[in-house]
Write a protein that holds these residues in place. Sequence first.
Motif, mmCIF file in Angstrom:
data_model
loop_
_atom_site.group_PDB
_atom_site.id
_atom_site.type_symbol
_atom_site.label_atom_id
_atom_site.label_comp_id
_atom_site.label_asym_id
_atom_site.label_seq_id
_atom_site.Cartn_x
_atom_site.Cartn_y
_atom_site.Cartn_z
ATOM 1 N N GLN A 117 0.773 -1.272 -0.077
ATOM 2 C CA GLN A 117 0.094 0.081 -0.180
ATOM 3 C C GLN A 117 0.989 1.197 0.079
ATOM 4 O O GLN A 117 0.651 2.258 -0.559
ATOM 5 C CB GLN A 117 -0.941 -0.110 1.273
ATOM 6 N N GLU A 118 1.872 1.234 0.631
ATOM 7 C CA GLU A 118 2.612 2.386 1.010
ATOM 8 C C GLU A 118 4.208 2.322 0.943
ATOM 9 O O GLU A 118 4.733 1.187 1.498
ATOM 10 C CB GLU A 118 2.414 3.293 1.923
ATOM 11 N N VAL A 119 4.933 2.934 -0.015
ATOM 12 C CA VAL A 119 6.597 2.839 -0.130
ATOM 13 C C VAL A 119 6.723 4.244 0.540
ATOM 14 O O VAL A 119 6.540 5.197 -0.254
ATOM 15 C CB VAL A 119 7.024 2.525 -1.465
ATOM 16 N N GLU A 136 13.676 7.731 2.891
ATOM 17 C CA GLU A 136 13.928 8.691 3.772
ATOM 18 C C GLU A 136 15.415 9.118 3.558
ATOM 19 O O GLU A 136 16.155 8.185 3.325
ATOM 20 C CB GLU A 136 13.459 8.639 5.138
ATOM 21 N N HIS A 137 16.008 10.385 3.450
ATOM 22 C CA HIS A 137 17.281 10.858 3.412
ATOM 23 C C HIS A 137 17.273 11.606 4.525
ATOM 24 O O HIS A 137 16.636 12.706 4.699
ATOM 25 C CB HIS A 137 17.577 11.452 2.065
ATOM 26 N N LYS A 138 18.470 11.481 5.452
ATOM 27 C CA LYS A 138 18.541 12.546 6.548
ATOM 28 C C LYS A 138 17.291 12.632 7.231
ATOM 29 O O LYS A 138 17.249 13.756 7.701
ATOM 30 C CB LYS A 138 19.204 13.729 6.138
ATOM 31 N N GLY A 139 16.455 11.659 7.409
ATOM 32 C CA GLY A 139 15.343 11.931 8.426
ATOM 33 C C GLY A 139 14.256 12.566 7.653
ATOM 34 O O GLY A 139 13.268 12.807 8.251
ATOM 35 N N GLU A 140 14.398 12.839 6.532
ATOM 36 C CA GLU A 140 13.367 13.560 5.495
ATOM 37 C C GLU A 140 12.733 12.688 4.553
ATOM 38 O O GLU A 140 13.489 12.011 4.125
ATOM 39 C CB GLU A 140 13.863 14.786 5.086
ATOM 40 N N THR A 141 11.471 12.755 4.443
ATOM 41 C CA THR A 141 10.980 11.861 3.401
ATOM 42 C C THR A 141 11.031 12.577 1.939
ATOM 43 O O THR A 141 10.963 13.640 1.649
ATOM 44 C CB THR A 141 9.420 11.843 3.648
ATOM 45 N N VAL A 142 11.890 11.802 1.122
ATOM 46 C CA VAL A 142 12.218 12.361 -0.394
ATOM 47 C C VAL A 142 11.238 11.534 -1.378
ATOM 48 O O VAL A 142 11.249 12.227 -2.360
ATOM 49 C CB VAL A 142 13.621 12.053 -0.704
ATOM 50 N N MET A 143 10.451 10.547 -0.921
ATOM 51 C CA MET A 143 9.580 9.913 -1.816
ATOM 52 C C MET A 143 8.462 9.089 -1.051
ATOM 53 O O MET A 143 9.119 8.337 -0.378
ATOM 54 C CB MET A 143 10.131 8.861 -2.713
ATOM 55 N N THR A 144 7.376 9.027 -1.476
ATOM 56 C CA THR A 144 6.146 8.535 -0.864
ATOM 57 C C THR A 144 5.375 7.867 -2.103
ATOM 58 O O THR A 144 4.991 8.687 -3.017
ATOM 59 C CB THR A 144 5.093 9.353 0.177
ATOM 60 N N ALA A 145 5.018 6.747 -2.268
ATOM 61 C CA ALA A 145 4.077 6.148 -3.164
ATOM 62 C C ALA A 145 3.055 5.266 -2.644
ATOM 63 O O ALA A 145 3.264 4.674 -1.636
ATOM 64 C CB ALA A 145 4.988 4.981 -4.098
ATOM 65 N N GLN A 146 1.894 5.774 -3.160
ATOM 66 C CA GLN A 146 0.732 5.130 -2.553
ATOM 67 C C GLN A 146 0.478 3.930 -3.619
ATOM 68 O O GLN A 146 0.067 4.432 -4.726
ATOM 69 C CB GLN A 146 -0.408 6.146 -2.281
ATOM 70 N N TRP A 197 8.341 -0.464 3.104
ATOM 71 C CA TRP A 197 7.037 -0.728 2.459
ATOM 72 C C TRP A 197 6.048 -1.254 3.652
ATOM 73 O O TRP A 197 6.560 -1.902 4.432
ATOM 74 C CB TRP A 197 7.124 -1.356 1.282
ATOM 75 N N VAL A 198 4.572 -1.182 3.470
ATOM 76 C CA VAL A 198 3.994 -2.040 4.277
ATOM 77 C C VAL A 198 2.542 -2.307 3.359
ATOM 78 O O VAL A 198 2.263 -1.339 2.506
ATOM 79 C CB VAL A 198 3.197 -0.720 5.147
ATOM 80 N N ASP A 199 2.276 -3.313 3.445
ATOM 81 C CA ASP A 199 1.024 -4.065 2.839
ATOM 82 C C ASP A 199 -0.093 -3.966 3.713
ATOM 83 O O ASP A 199 -0.394 -3.780 4.657
ATOM 84 C CB ASP A 199 1.495 -5.310 2.148
ATOM 85 N N ASN A 200 -1.228 -4.460 2.674
ATOM 86 C CA ASN A 200 -2.758 -4.190 3.086
ATOM 87 C C ASN A 200 -2.843 -5.396 4.353
ATOM 88 O O ASN A 200 -4.025 -5.442 4.942
ATOM 89 C CB ASN A 200 -3.638 -4.406 2.117
#
Length: 104
Positions: free
Chosen positions: A46-48, A51-61, A89-92
Motif C-alpha cells: 500500500q505504501e512505499v 527517507e534521506h537524513k530523516g526527511e521523506t524524499v519519496m512516498t508512493a501510494q 514498505w507496508v502492505d494491506n
Amino acid sequence: MANTIKIRARLSGDTTTVKALISHIMETGLRKDSKTGKTIPAHYIQEVVCEHKGETVMTAQWGPAISKNPYLSFRFKGAEKGDTLTLRWVDNKGESDSIETKIA
C-alpha cells in the motif's frame, strides 16, 4: 520476514538516482486458485517511503494494480556520497520491510 528489497542509490552531479526491486506477490484479490476455484485474497503493497537524513524524499501510494515484484526508480537532489538512504514498505495485511543503503 527475510529482506525483500534490493536497492541501489547512485549520485551523479547533484542528483541521486534510486533503483529498487521489491519481492512481493501483489495479489489483486480477483484471481481464482486453479485447483480450488476459490478467490485468492488481496495482498499488495500500500505504501512505499524513502527517507534521506530523516526527511521523506519519496512516498508512493500503491494498490492492487501494481505488478508482482515491483520495480521502482526515482531521483532526488540534496544528497552526498556516503549518505544513508532508508526505503520501507507496508502492505494491506500489515506486513512490512525496510532496508538502508549508502549512496555511491
